[in-house]
Write a protein that holds these residues in place. Structure first.
Motif, PDB file in Angstrom:
ATOM      1  N   SER A  22       0.837  -1.208   0.000  1.00  0.00           N
ATOM      2  CA  SER A  22       0.000   0.000   0.000  1.00  0.00           C
ATOM      3  C   SER A  22       0.867   1.252   0.000  1.00  0.00           C
ATOM      4  O   SER A  22       0.572   2.219  -0.703  1.00  0.00           O
ATOM      5  N   ALA A  46      -4.424  -1.375   4.390  1.00  0.00           N
ATOM      6  CA  ALA A  46      -4.629  -0.351   3.354  1.00  0.00           C
ATOM      7  C   ALA A  46      -5.395   0.849   3.912  1.00  0.00           C
ATOM      8  O   ALA A  46      -5.113   1.998   3.561  1.00  0.00           O
ATOM      9  N   SER A 106      -8.705   2.194   0.337  1.00  0.00           N
ATOM     10  CA  SER A 106      -8.420   0.776   0.561  1.00  0.00           C
ATOM     11  C   SER A 106      -9.101  -0.078  -0.498  1.00  0.00           C
ATOM     12  O   SER A 106      -8.543  -1.090  -0.930  1.00  0.00           O
ATOM     13  N   ALA A 162      -6.730   0.169  -3.261  1.00  0.00           N
ATOM     14  CA  ALA A 162      -5.480  -0.562  -2.999  1.00  0.00           C
ATOM     15  C   ALA A 162      -5.683  -2.070  -3.063  1.00  0.00           C
ATOM     16  O   ALA A 162      -4.814  -2.796  -3.550  1.00  0.00           O
TER      17      ALA A 162
END
Ligand SMILES: [Zn+2]
Length: 287
Positions: free
Chosen positions: A79, A134, A165, A168
Motif C-alpha cells: 500500500s 490499506a 483501501s 489498494a
C-alpha cells in the motif's frame, strides 16, 4: 538471609519472569523512539481505537506469529508503494488490551498494530489484514499530503480511507470482489464498536466500492488525483446529489474514466441508500 541476598533473589525472579515473557518475542524489539510502552502512546489519531492499549501491553518485534507479521508487513509495504509514500514505519504492540490499529500523523507518521486485532483479522482471513493495512495507509496519505482530504464532509477522513483501501485492494491484493468484500465486513464490525465518525455502514460500503471501481480505470492515480476524483464522484453522485450543480469536474478526469464511473453510479447509489444489502454487497461482480 541478608538484605542483599534477598534483593538479588527478587531481582532474579523479576528478571526471569520478564525473560520468559519476552524471550522469543522481543529479540531486538522495534519500538517508536522515546515511547517505552504502547500505553504511553498519545496522539490525535484514533482510527480503530476500540480502547486504550492495556497496561501490560508491550512492544514486540512480531505479533501472532512471524509468518502473519511478515504477511502484514508485505500488505503494509504494498500500500505504501502504491500511494508513493516510501518507507512508512510500522510497530507492533503485544499482550492484553491490543485490539487496535492506529495511524499517526506528523511528526510521527507511523502505524501501530496490536496483536489482538491482528489475531482477529487473521481469523477472518488474509483479506481482512490487507484491508485494515490499506485503510491505515490511507490515513498516512492524508497525513503526508497537504489538502487531503479535500472534502469537508463530516466523515471525509474515514470514508476516503475506505475508498483508498478499495482502490489498494484491487491493485495489490486481489481482483476478485468476493475475496475482499467479506473481509470488509470485519472492518465495519470493529469500526462500529469505536463509535467514531467512520460514517454509516452503507456509506462506507459505497466508498469502498467506488475505490474498487476507480482502480479499474487506467494506470495509477497520484494521491491528489485519487482524492479529487474520489470526492468528485462520491459527494456529487453517491451522497444524494446535493452538490450536482456546483462542483466542477476535475480537469484530469478523462471521458473514459468519467463514462466508466458514471456507469457504476446506479449501483453505488443503491449501496449507499441500502437498497443493496450487506449480503448482496458481498456478491457483487468483480468487474
Ligand atoms: Zn480510519
Amino acid at each position: 538471609m541478608n538484605y542483599l541476598k534477598k534483593l538479588s533473589i527478587v531481582l532474579a525472579i523479576a528478571f526471569s519472569f520478564q525473560n520468559c515473557e519476552n524471550e522469543e518475542r522481543n529479540v531486538e524489539v522495534n519500538e517508536p523512539q522515546g515511547i517505552t510502552s504502547p500505553t504511553n502512546l498519545e496522539g490525535e489519531s484514533a482510527n480503530y481505537t476500540v480502547s486504550q492499549f492495556g497496561q501490560n501491553s508491550y512492544w514486540a518485534s512480531w505479533i501472532v506469529d512471524v509468518n502473519t507479521t511478515n504477511r502484514l508487513k508485505s500488505y503494509h509495504n504494498n500500500s505504501a508503494n502504491l500511494f508513493a509514500l516510501g518507507n512508512v514505519p510500522i510497530y507492533f504492540a503485544a499482550g492484553p488490551g491490543t485490539y487496535n490499529a492506529l495511524s499517526y500523523g506528523p511528526p510521527n507518521n507511523y502505524i501501530v498494530w496490536g496483536q489482538e486485532l491482528l489475531q482477529a483479522a487473521k481469523n477472518y482471513g488474509n483479506a481482512a489484514i490487507a484491508y485494515v493495512a490499506a485503510h491505515e495507509m490511507g490515513h498516512q496519505v492524508q497525513f503526508r499530503n497537504y489538502g487531503i482530504p479535500s472534502s469537508n464532509n463530516v466523515s471525509a477522513l474515514e470514508l476516503e480511507a475506505d475508498g483508498f483501501s478499495g482502490y489498494a485492494l484491487y491493485k495489490t491484493y486481489s481482483t476478485n470482489w468476493n475475496s475482499v468484500a467479506s473481509a470488509y465486513s470485519f472492518a465495519q464490525a470493529i469500526a462500529g464498536a469505536s463509535g467514531s465518525s467512520h460514517g454509516s455502514a452503507p456509506q462506507r460500503r459505497s466508498a469502498f466500492r467506488l475505490g474498487w471501481w476507480m482502480a479499474q480505470t487506467y494506470g495509477t492515480f497520484t494521491p491528489a488525483q485519487l482524492d479529487q476524483y474520489f470526492f468528485y464522484y462520491y459527494n456529487q453522485y453517491v451522497l444524494g446529489g446535493l452538490l450536482k450543480q456546483e462542483v466542477a469536474k476535475p480537469k484530469g478526469i478523462t471521458p473514459e474514466l468519467d463514462n466508466f464511473i458514471l456507469s457504476k453510479i446506479d449501483e453505488l447509489t443503491k449501496i449507499n441508500n441500502g437498497e443493496i444489502s450487506e449480503e448482496e454487497f458481498s456478491n457483487l461482480e468483480s468487474k
